[in-house]
Scaffold this active site. Structure first.
Site, PDB file in Angstrom:
ATOM      1  N   ARG A 194      81.841  72.549  16.559  1.00 34.91           N
ATOM      2  CA  ARG A 194      81.359  72.386  17.938  1.00 34.91           C
ATOM      3  C   ARG A 194      81.102  73.715  18.618  1.00 34.91           C
ATOM      4  O   ARG A 194      80.108  73.911  19.316  1.00 34.91           O
ATOM      5  CB  ARG A 194      82.384  71.599  18.763  1.00 34.91           C
ATOM      6  CG  ARG A 194      82.334  70.124  18.512  1.00 34.91           C
ATOM      7  CD  ARG A 194      83.199  69.360  19.510  1.00 34.91           C
ATOM      8  NE  ARG A 194      83.434  68.009  19.042  1.00 34.91           N
ATOM      9  CZ  ARG A 194      82.519  67.034  19.056  1.00 34.91           C
ATOM     10  NH1 ARG A 194      81.331  67.245  19.532  1.00 34.91           N
ATOM     11  NH2 ARG A 194      82.817  65.842  18.579  1.00 34.91           N
ATOM     12  N   ARG A 221      76.740  64.807  22.933  1.00 32.39           N
ATOM     13  CA  ARG A 221      77.690  65.725  22.300  1.00 32.39           C
ATOM     14  C   ARG A 221      78.708  66.138  23.344  1.00 32.39           C
ATOM     15  O   ARG A 221      78.355  66.330  24.517  1.00 32.39           O
ATOM     16  CB  ARG A 221      76.993  67.018  21.841  1.00 32.39           C
ATOM     17  CG  ARG A 221      75.921  66.830  20.848  1.00 32.39           C
ATOM     18  CD  ARG A 221      76.424  66.682  19.455  1.00 32.39           C
ATOM     19  NE  ARG A 221      77.234  67.814  19.009  1.00 32.39           N
ATOM     20  CZ  ARG A 221      78.049  67.768  17.952  1.00 32.39           C
ATOM     21  NH1 ARG A 221      78.177  66.647  17.274  1.00 32.39           N
ATOM     22  NH2 ARG A 221      78.721  68.826  17.587  1.00 32.39           N
ATOM     23  N   HIS A 241      76.305  60.237  33.981  1.00 33.23           N
ATOM     24  CA  HIS A 241      77.118  59.243  33.285  1.00 33.23           C
ATOM     25  C   HIS A 241      76.814  57.869  33.894  1.00 33.23           C
ATOM     26  O   HIS A 241      76.792  57.733  35.119  1.00 33.23           O
ATOM     27  CB  HIS A 241      78.610  59.579  33.440  1.00 33.23           C
ATOM     28  CG  HIS A 241      79.487  58.605  32.736  1.00 33.23           C
ATOM     29  ND1 HIS A 241      79.614  58.576  31.359  1.00 33.23           N
ATOM     30  CD2 HIS A 241      80.247  57.589  33.205  1.00 33.23           C
ATOM     31  CE1 HIS A 241      80.422  57.593  31.024  1.00 33.23           C
ATOM     32  NE2 HIS A 241      80.823  56.976  32.123  1.00 33.23           N
TER      33      HIS A 241
HETATM   34  C1  GRF Z   1      71.875  57.351  30.120  1.00 33.57           C
HETATM   35  O1  GRF Z   1      72.477  56.097  30.193  1.00 33.57           O
HETATM   36  C2  GRF Z   1      72.819  58.402  30.631  1.00 33.57           C
HETATM   37  O2  GRF Z   1      73.604  57.961  31.685  1.00 33.57           O
HETATM   38  C3  GRF Z   1      73.668  58.689  29.424  1.00 33.57           C
HETATM   39  O3  GRF Z   1      72.777  58.618  28.349  1.00 33.57           O
HETATM   40  C4  GRF Z   1      71.668  57.782  28.678  1.00 33.57           C
HETATM   41  C5  GRF Z   1      70.432  58.608  28.507  1.00 33.57           C
HETATM   42  O4  GRF Z   1      69.271  57.893  28.644  1.00 33.57           O
HETATM   43  N1  GRF Z   1      74.351  59.947  29.584  1.00 33.57           N
HETATM   44  P1  GRF Z   1      67.874  58.651  28.545  1.00 33.57           P
HETATM   45  O5  GRF Z   1      67.822  59.368  27.207  1.00 33.57           O
HETATM   46  O6  GRF Z   1      67.756  59.594  29.703  1.00 33.57           O
HETATM   47  O7  GRF Z   1      66.860  57.534  28.612  1.00 33.57           O
END
Ligand code: GRF
Length: 221
Positions: free
Chosen positions: A64, A90, A108
């Protein structure tokens, strides 16, 4: 104009919203580089279509910290000020966080601190919460634990599945990520401990949502 580095692993719909807002003149942030840890993802296709520099940095076979060191080199080489994790699957290490202190933002798909981690939509449906939402936060060394910048709330309906809830939340993600970046660009973000304040920026009205709705009394069926 804030210089962004956007990290992705998937379809990049949040990336798309950021590009759209920038191209529409609604966002004072320019993407310097898009980095994906996976090849062949649709986010890279979006980068190509919009003429934004992108590259693939495969994490496979790297520790990592080693991966993050390479990431830091790429981001610095592209003069990035703010790192945006837009569906970047990641866990980042202190190597990245030390290079960009309080300058890494993540989105998130839940109302943190509830439902950190992955597969949150099914977990929310199964738990039976009546509201869900999304959060943009600065990244710290924990998983989804950093200071919260902005959140949006959506209702959860009886008939929801993980997919329908995901779709409802994603629409709000597309709004709040750009707003968080714009607040940063305008220099409105003040960090006090783990509280992120935005003095001078309008806050939500003192209203409420109740789900299921409060109604007049109806005679029992
Ligand atoms: C979203 O649900 C975001 O909240 C999460 O990963 C997903 C990404 O979606 N962290 P995208 O690739 O932007 O369509």
């Amino acid at each position: 104009m804030v210089k962004l580095g956007v990290l992705v692993s998937g379809s990049g719909s949040n990336l798309h919203a950021i590009i759209d807002n920038f191209e529409g003149g609604r966002l004072d942030a320019r993407i310097q580089i898009i980095v994906s840890n996976l090849s062949g993802v649709y986010a890279l296709e979006r980068a190509r279509k919009h003429g934004i520099p992108s590259l693939v940095l495969l994490h496979k076979g790297l520790k990592r910290e080693e991966f993050d060191q390479k990431l830091v080199e790429v981001l610095k080489a592209h003069d990035v000020e703010l790192v945006v994790l837009a569906g970047f699957m990641r866990i980042v290490t202190p190597v990245l966080l030390r290079a960009f202190p309080m300058r890494v933002m993540n989105i998130h798909p839940a109302l943190l601190p509830a439902f950190p981690g992955t597969h949150v939509w099914q977990a929310e449906v199964d738990y039976g919460v009546k509201f869900a939402g999304c959060t943009v936060h600065f990244v710290d060394e924990g998983t989804d634990t950093g200071p919260i910048i902005i959140q949006a709330v959506v209702p959860v309906y009886d008939e929801d599945t993980a997919d329908t809830l995901n779709a409802r939340i994603l629409k709000q993600e597309h709004k709040i990520f750009s707003q968080a970046i714009q607040l940063y660009a305008e220099g409105r973000i003040k960090i006090q401990g783990r509280r992120v304040l935005t003095p001078g920026h309008p806050q939500a009205a003192d209203e409420f949502m109740i789900n299921p709705a409060v109604t007049e009394k109806r005679s029992a069926g």
